[in-house]
Design a protein around this motif. Structure first.
Motif, PDB file in Angstrom:
ATOM      1  N   THR A 182      29.268  15.637  66.357  1.00 24.93           N
ATOM      2  CA  THR A 182      29.775  15.258  65.047  1.00 24.93           C
ATOM      3  C   THR A 182      31.240  15.648  64.932  1.00 24.93           C
ATOM      4  O   THR A 182      31.787  16.364  65.781  1.00 24.93           O
ATOM      5  CB  THR A 182      28.972  15.949  63.933  1.00 24.93           C
ATOM      6  N   ALA A 183      31.858  15.216  63.846  1.00 27.37           N
ATOM      7  CA  ALA A 183      33.264  15.540  63.617  1.00 27.37           C
ATOM      8  C   ALA A 183      33.467  17.000  63.239  1.00 27.37           C
ATOM      9  O   ALA A 183      34.607  17.487  63.206  1.00 27.37           O
ATOM     10  CB  ALA A 183      33.816  14.647  62.498  1.00 27.37           C
ATOM     11  N   PHE A 184      32.393  17.725  62.965  1.00 29.70           N
ATOM     12  CA  PHE A 184      32.476  19.095  62.467  1.00 29.70           C
ATOM     13  C   PHE A 184      33.282  20.002  63.381  1.00 29.70           C
ATOM     14  O   PHE A 184      33.973  20.911  62.931  1.00 29.70           O
ATOM     15  CB  PHE A 184      31.058  19.638  62.289  1.00 29.70           C
ATOM     16  N   GLY A 185      33.207  19.773  64.675  1.00 32.37           N
ATOM     17  CA  GLY A 185      33.947  20.572  65.646  1.00 32.37           C
ATOM     18  C   GLY A 185      34.032  19.840  66.967  1.00 32.37           C
ATOM     19  O   GLY A 185      33.667  18.669  67.081  1.00 32.37           O
ATOM     20  N   GLY A 263      26.987  20.075  61.133  1.00 30.38           N
ATOM     21  CA  GLY A 263      27.637  18.806  61.434  1.00 30.38           C
ATOM     22  C   GLY A 263      26.755  17.611  61.120  1.00 30.38           C
ATOM     23  O   GLY A 263      27.250  16.558  60.711  1.00 30.38           O
ATOM     24  N   LEU A 264      25.453  17.775  61.321  1.00 33.15           N
ATOM     25  CA  LEU A 264      24.517  16.679  61.052  1.00 33.15           C
ATOM     26  C   LEU A 264      24.295  16.473  59.557  1.00 33.15           C
ATOM     27  O   LEU A 264      24.154  15.336  59.088  1.00 33.15           O
ATOM     28  CB  LEU A 264      23.181  16.961  61.738  1.00 33.15           C
ATOM     29  N   LEU A 265      24.276  17.574  58.804  1.00 32.53           N
ATOM     30  CA  LEU A 265      23.958  17.510  57.373  1.00 32.53           C
ATOM     31  C   LEU A 265      25.181  17.287  56.500  1.00 32.53           C
ATOM     32  O   LEU A 265      25.061  16.843  55.345  1.00 32.53           O
ATOM     33  CB  LEU A 265      23.245  18.791  56.940  1.00 32.53           C
ATOM     34  N   VAL A 266      26.366  17.623  57.013  1.00 30.96           N
ATOM     35  CA  VAL A 266      27.623  17.417  56.269  1.00 30.96           C
ATOM     36  C   VAL A 266      28.483  16.466  57.109  1.00 30.96           C
ATOM     37  O   VAL A 266      29.396  16.894  57.818  1.00 30.96           O
ATOM     38  CB  VAL A 266      28.352  18.752  56.019  1.00 30.96           C
ATOM     39  N   ALA A 321      23.544  22.725  53.060  1.00 29.99           N
ATOM     40  CA  ALA A 321      23.073  22.556  54.444  1.00 29.99           C
ATOM     41  C   ALA A 321      22.530  23.879  54.983  1.00 29.99           C
ATOM     42  O   ALA A 321      21.507  23.909  55.673  1.00 29.99           O
ATOM     43  CB  ALA A 321      24.214  22.052  55.320  1.00 29.99           C
ATOM     44  N   HIS A 322      23.205  24.985  54.663  1.00 28.64           N
ATOM     45  CA  HIS A 322      22.748  26.292  55.149  1.00 28.64           C
ATOM     46  C   HIS A 322      21.410  26.663  54.518  1.00 28.64           C
ATOM     47  O   HIS A 322      20.530  27.221  55.205  1.00 28.64           O
ATOM     48  CB  HIS A 322      23.805  27.358  54.850  1.00 28.64           C
TER      49      HIS A 322
END
Length: 359
Positions: A182-185, A263-266, A321-322
């Motif tokens: 994902t784009a998260f990292g 990353g999947l949830l946000v 998400a957490h």
């Protein structure tokens, strides 16, 4: 097959501990060069899409040779058999294509590279060692329909979306192995997708965490000035959080299980973190508008101030998400999977019939 056959005289091995690259020049110190070639480390062979010159590392690594252990693991996932035909996306140095051609035969391997100079150098190295797979210069996201169908498709570049063209060009029951994230990292996970018997979809689980150079058209850059034209904190609203840097895994995203779930949830969100002493400045940036969130998470502090701006409440999304992750027994990456259908990627947990509650 010796990896050194496919490496240039000047290259930049990556030090896994210091997370830095350094030059290795065969003409200056051949023993050190061969030592790096034999080491289980990734090696950069191009910087800045070929615009870099000199021995010092460039700004952005744009072509590399993966560490041998990762190459071996992904080829094991690919599970090629005699007589099968393989499409590789991301020729790079040509080493992986050479391994496949040696195993299957030249006429059973097609490899696609977007960079003309990189493709030409790989073709020359392959030919020099008696290997002649089909080397195509082009956009690998389109696959190579002229050589289809393929029993196996493997990507050696990081992806943020699996192209449906690959599903269309694979045989029913075929396999697609690729680093996906994902784009998260920057972290990817190797995903192994099996094409359905009707050829209309491909589905499989995430597995090994890896970090690959991203396919050029899916690179993401964040320019903070666009989000904060008047400087910090701009028109942000404030709130508080009890989440910590350690609990969120913001400094160890490759190996912290929440990072994958986040990353999947946000989706369409980039996280950036910078530690200074006991504090970690943590920023979230939306990629589909100019929303952002920021906080400083200090070790040992139970509550931190959060700043948020824009239509997306990014920190609220991350906190939600957490909570979901905690309430669902803190699932690790291997519990998540991906299904690719025409026009859509569906993320699921445990089974394809259990899609994630994405925003």
């Amino acid at each position: 097959m010796d990896r050194a056959w496919f490496l240039p005289d000047l290259m930049w091995p990556y030090d896994m501990d210091s997370r830095t690259s350094r030059a290795a020049d065969r003409s200056v110190d051949p023993a050190a060069w061969y030592g790096c070639a034999d080491a289980d480390v990734p090696i950069t062979v191009q910087w800045d899409d070929g615009d870099h010159h000199g021995a010092s590392p460039g700004r952005v690594p744009t072509s590399s040779v993966s560490m041998p252990s990762v190459v071996a693991s992904m080829l094991a996932d690919l599970d090629v058999r005699p007589g099968q035909k393989v499409l590789e996306i991301g020729t790079g140095s040509g080493w992986n294509a050479g391994l496949l051609a040696h195993r299957l035969g030249d006429d059973r391997v097609v490899t696609v590279e977007v960079d003309k100079a990189v493709a030409g150098a790989a073709r020359a190295r392959l030919n020099r060692h008696g290997l002649h797979p089909t080397v195509v210069t082009g956009d690998g996201l389109l696959g190579f329909a002229a050589g289809a169908p393929y029993d196996r498709i493997i990507a050696t570049v990081g992806l943020r979306r699996i192209p449906y063209s690959w599903v269309e060009q694979a045989v029913p029951g075929g396999l697609i192995v690729a680093p996906w994230g994902t784009a998260f990292g920057n972290t990817d996970h190797v995903v192994r997708l099996t094409v359905s018997e009707d050829g209309r979809a491909a589905s499989g689980r995430l597995s090994t965490p890896v970090e690959f150079m991203k396919v050029r058209s899916q690179r993401r850059q964040v320019h903070q000035a666009a989000y904060l034209p008047d400087g910090f904190p701009g028109n942000a609203t404030t709130g508080t959080t009890t989440l910590s840097a350690a609990g969120l895994g913001v400094e160890n995203r490759m190996h912290h299980p929440f990072s994958t779930a986040a990353g999947l949830l946000v989706p369409d969100c980039v996280l950036m973190a910078d530690r200074r002493g006991k504090s970690v400045s943590t920023w979230l940036y939306s990629l589909n508008d100019l929303s952002w969130a920021a906080t400083v998470l200090t070790d040992g502090t139970t509550e931190s101030t959060v700043y948020q701006s824009g239509p997306r409440r990014l920190w609220a999304e991350l906190a939600s998400a957490h909570r979901w992750w905690t309430e669902n027994e803190r699932p690790g990456p291997n519990r998540f999977g991906l299904t690719v259908t025409p026009g859509e990627e569906t993320i699921w947990m445990d089974t394809p019939g259990n899609p994630l509650p994405r925003r």
